[in-house]
Design a protein around this motif. Structure first.
Motif, short mmCIF file in Angstrom:
data_model
loop_
_atom_site.label_atom_id
_atom_site.label_comp_id
_atom_site.label_asym_id
_atom_site.label_seq_id
_atom_site.Cartn_x
_atom_site.Cartn_y
_atom_site.Cartn_z
N ILE A 131 -8.58 91.21 53.51
CA ILE A 131 -8.65 89.93 54.21
C ILE A 131 -8.01 90.03 55.59
N LYS A 132 -6.89 90.73 55.69
CA LYS A 132 -6.23 90.90 56.99
C LYS A 132 -7.10 91.71 57.95
N ASN A 135 -10.02 89.51 58.99
CA ASN A 135 -9.52 88.40 59.80
C ASN A 135 -9.12 88.86 61.20
N ARG A 139 -14.07 86.61 65.93
CA ARG A 139 -15.26 86.05 65.31
C ARG A 139 -16.49 86.12 66.22
N PHE A 167 -11.79 81.54 56.99
CA PHE A 167 -10.43 82.07 57.07
C PHE A 167 -9.40 80.99 57.37
#
Length: 291
Positions: A131-132, A135, A139, A167
């Motif tokens: 996820i990190k 993220n 984007r 997120f």
């Protein structure tokens, strides 16, 4: 010393009736509301008036900054006659469709994943690194990739909106679950609650403030995702209108499209506040500064 009481910032002497206190408090609340509205409109008028004067007196270059009157004229033209690429309402509908689908799917996925990982430390430890990493990717750089994969249609804009929203909502849902009241959870467990029942009855309501806080800003991110996707490549949408206006050095058109986006985002914010107040009637009223 004479006994006094204070209500809504108004000082009352002892012996004042409840009806008088309520009437004075209501009057003070109305006065404050009127003052807020006055200053909101006054500041807006000052900004627009200063902008118009600066543009007409050549303090700023109208070629780059346009003027409020030119932007208004362009909006009227788009509304009454349509744009060079078709009716304004169709472009707005396309952008809203992309944003709403991305917002809905991204919010649901963010809430579900955030609650699931917040309640399961093992899963959180396993997936946190992924996820990190994801993220950390800006984007907007995903827009060309999604367009290559999904094409110029609806799917690529929805995918970008989804990523923009997911997120934000996930982080707040995850943190809200982690910040759940431990004493309340312990009391519920003593009463026999466990597993999904504990999550549904205690954890999720406790995290709702965090979740709604993310939803307030995430719809704006959904619109950003749709606009950026349209700006990179699209056949319809408000982002396409901005791109065309940029290519033809039409400053009024660019600002007019921005105004449309602002109005839509503001309407969505008020709608979100209404939904939150309707669903979270159990929460105490926030503290107010009456000064």
């Amino acid at each position: 010393m004479t006994d006094t009481a204070i209500a809504s910032g108004v000082l009352f002497r002892a012996g004042t009736s409840d009806a008088e206190i309520e009437a004075a408090a209501a009057k003070a609340a109305r006065h404050r509301k009127h003052m807020v509205l006055f200053w909101r409109w006054a500041i807006l008028a000052a900004i627009l008036g200063g902008w118009e004067i600066a543009s007409r007196t050549a303090i700023i270059d109208e070629f780059f900054f346009s003027s409020p009157s030119a932007i208004y004229e362009r909006l009227v033209e788009w509304i009454t006659e349509g744009t060079s690429e078709g009716p304004l309402w169709f472009h707005l509908w396309v952008t809203m469709e992309e944003s709403l689908i991305g917002f809905a799917t991204g919010s649901i996925a963010g809430i579900v994943v955030g609650i699931a990982l917040g309640r399961n430390r093992m899963l959180a430890d396993i997936f946190s690194i992924y996820i990190k990493v994801i993220n950390s990717i800006p984007r907007v750089v995903l827009a060309p990739i999604f367009i290559m994969i999904f094409g110029l249609g609806l799917a690529s804009k929805v995918a970008l909106s989804f990523v923009m929203v997911f997120f934000v909502v996930f982080a707040n849902a995850f943190q809200g679950v982690r910040e759940a009241d431990r004493n309340l959870m312990a009391n519920a467990q003593i009463l026999g609650a466990k597993g999904w029942q504990l999550t549904r009855s205690v954890v999720i309501p406790s995290a709702m403030s965090w979740i709604f806080a993310s939803l307030h800003v995430s719809f704006g991110f959904a619109i950003v995702g749709a606009i950026v996707g349209e700006f990179v490549g699209a056949r319809y949408g408000v982002g396409l209108l901005i791109n065309i206006a940029k290519g033809s050095f039409d400053a009024a058109g660019m600002y007019a499209a921005i105004v449309i986006i602002m109005v839509v985002a503001l309407a969505a914010e008020y709608l979100m506040s209404w939904v939150e107040n309707s669903l979270a009637t159990w929460r105490p009223a926030p503290l107010q500064d009456n000064q």
